[in-house]
Design a protein around this motif. Structure first.
Motif, PDB file in Angstrom:
ATOM      1  N   PHE A  76      20.584   4.097   0.298  1.00 38.85           N
ATOM      2  CA  PHE A  76      19.618   4.183   1.400  1.00 38.85           C
ATOM      3  C   PHE A  76      18.560   3.095   1.243  1.00 38.85           C
ATOM      4  CE2 PHE A  76      15.866   5.771   3.562  1.00 38.85           C
ATOM      5  CZ  PHE A  76      16.389   6.288   4.737  1.00 38.85           C
ATOM      6  N   GLU A  77      18.196   2.476   2.371  1.00 36.82           N
ATOM      7  CA  GLU A  77      17.181   1.435   2.372  1.00 36.82           C
ATOM      8  C   GLU A  77      15.948   1.921   3.119  1.00 36.82           C
ATOM      9  OE1 GLU A  77      18.710  -2.187   3.887  1.00 36.82           O
ATOM     10  OE2 GLU A  77      20.312  -2.339   2.395  1.00 36.82           O
ATOM     11  N   GLY A  78      14.780   1.712   2.524  1.00 36.45           N
ATOM     12  CA  GLY A  78      13.542   2.137   3.170  1.00 36.45           C
ATOM     13  C   GLY A  78      13.004   3.420   2.556  1.00 36.45           C
ATOM     14  N   HIS A  79      11.877   3.860   3.070  1.00 38.72           N
ATOM     15  CA  HIS A  79      11.197   5.047   2.561  1.00 38.72           C
ATOM     16  C   HIS A  79      10.765   5.898   3.757  1.00 38.72           C
ATOM     17  CE1 HIS A  79      11.260   3.133  -1.366  1.00 38.72           C
ATOM     18  NE2 HIS A  79      10.853   2.036  -0.764  1.00 38.72           N
ATOM     19  N   PRO A  80      11.403   7.055   3.953  1.00 37.85           N
ATOM     20  CA  PRO A  80      11.281   7.798   5.208  1.00 37.85           C
ATOM     21  C   PRO A  80       9.881   8.246   5.592  1.00 37.85           C
ATOM     22  CG  PRO A  80      13.174   8.568   3.952  1.00 37.85           C
ATOM     23  CD  PRO A  80      12.421   7.634   3.062  1.00 37.85           C
ATOM     24  N   LEU A  81       8.984   8.512   4.635  1.00 41.38           N
ATOM     25  CA  LEU A  81       7.666   9.041   4.998  1.00 41.38           C
ATOM     26  C   LEU A  81       6.603   7.969   5.153  1.00 41.38           C
ATOM     27  CD1 LEU A  81       7.355  12.438   3.093  1.00 41.38           C
ATOM     28  CD2 LEU A  81       8.113  11.952   5.414  1.00 41.38           C
ATOM     29  N   ARG A  82       6.994   6.714   5.079  1.00 43.40           N
ATOM     30  CA  ARG A  82       6.039   5.665   5.444  1.00 43.40           C
ATOM     31  C   ARG A  82       5.855   5.692   6.964  1.00 43.40           C
ATOM     32  NH1 ARG A  82       6.640   0.097   1.966  1.00 43.40           N
ATOM     33  NH2 ARG A  82       6.390   1.025  -0.103  1.00 43.40           N
ATOM     34  N   LYS A  83       4.655   5.489   7.399  1.00 38.18           N
ATOM     35  CA  LYS A  83       4.378   5.607   8.826  1.00 38.18           C
ATOM     36  C   LYS A  83       4.928   4.432   9.632  1.00 38.18           C
ATOM     37  CE  LYS A  83       0.410   8.580   8.088  1.00 38.18           C
ATOM     38  NZ  LYS A  83      -1.039   8.757   8.170  1.00 38.18           N
ATOM     39  N   ASP A  84       5.441   3.404   8.959  1.00 37.85           N
ATOM     40  CA  ASP A  84       6.071   2.305   9.672  1.00 37.85           C
ATOM     41  C   ASP A  84       7.587   2.437   9.688  1.00 37.85           C
ATOM     42  OD1 ASP A  84       6.548   1.874   7.017  1.00 37.85           O
ATOM     43  OD2 ASP A  84       5.616  -0.097   6.911  1.00 37.85           O
TER      44      ASP A  84
END
Length: 210
Positions: A161-169
């Motif tokens: 998985f790429e990214g971080h789901p709870l970042r607001k962006d």
């Protein structure tokens, strides 16, 4: 002189005559031991919140555990303050929040440290081993990196998985989707294609649907 007054005077002597008095002995101890690294103290509804410089978080946790009996780390979580109303523009984007409990005193305290993207905060697993999975969760969902963590891997999201789901962006729908490719006989990812579908006819409340 009452016992309460004598205790207050002793605490005031410990932290200095010019320092703001705080009735919690652990807060007074933090002020005395860490000085300017105690950035702020707030009186919350459930307990006091102390914001610390992130460089001293491990030492502060050792101190609170050994000197004030906070034997349990109840929770550790990340917070993205980037779009929080009134949050100063130059303030760190993220906060790591530690909820500590003293069973012997039936007392709680909340610690906070701030950091921006690509900044590291030291792991507190050497103080409380239970911080292991808490810190992995904060890393997975917010991208907060804990220095000296023994096994900093994703905990909740899928492999690769790429990214971080709870970042607001981070987009609510995600950036990629997974499907099973018959020709390759394995799961693969492709860019997410979101199509708005209307499964049922929209109607106002109260309209007869019979």
């Amino acid at each position: 002189m009452t016992k309460k007054n004598s205790m207050e005077e002793k605490l005031q002597d410990d932290i200095g005559a010019d320092a703001p008095y705080d009735p919690a002995p652990e807060v007074a101890g933090l002020r005395k031991r860490f000085g300017a690294q105690v950035l702020s103290v707030e009186a919350g509804i459930d307990c006091q919140s102390v914001t610390l410089a992130r460089e001293c978080i491990v030492e502060a946790c050792h101190y609170l555990k050994s000197e004030h009996g906070f034997e349990q780390l109840m929770d550790l979580c990340g917070v993205d303050r980037s779009t929080y109303p009134g949050w100063p523009a130059g303030a760190p984007r993220f906060q790591v929040v530690y909820h500590l409990l003293s069973l012997s005193r039936n007392h709680r305290i909340r610690l906070k440290v701030g950091l921006n993207e690509r900044e590291l905060v030291d792991s507190v697993t050497e103080v409380w081993p239970t911080a292991n999975w808490f810190e992995r969760e904060a890393f997975d969902l917010f991208g907060i990196i804990f220095n000296h963590h023994p096994d900093l891997r994703r905990l909740l999201t899928d492999y690769g998985f790429e990214g971080h789901p709870l970042r607001k962006d981070f987009p609510v729908t995600g950036r990629v989707e997974m499907f099973f490719d018959e020709s390759q006989w394995r799961c693969v990812y492709r860019p997410n294609e979101v199509k708005l579908r209307q499964l049922i006819q929209k109607s106002w409340p109260g309209v007869d649907r019979g």
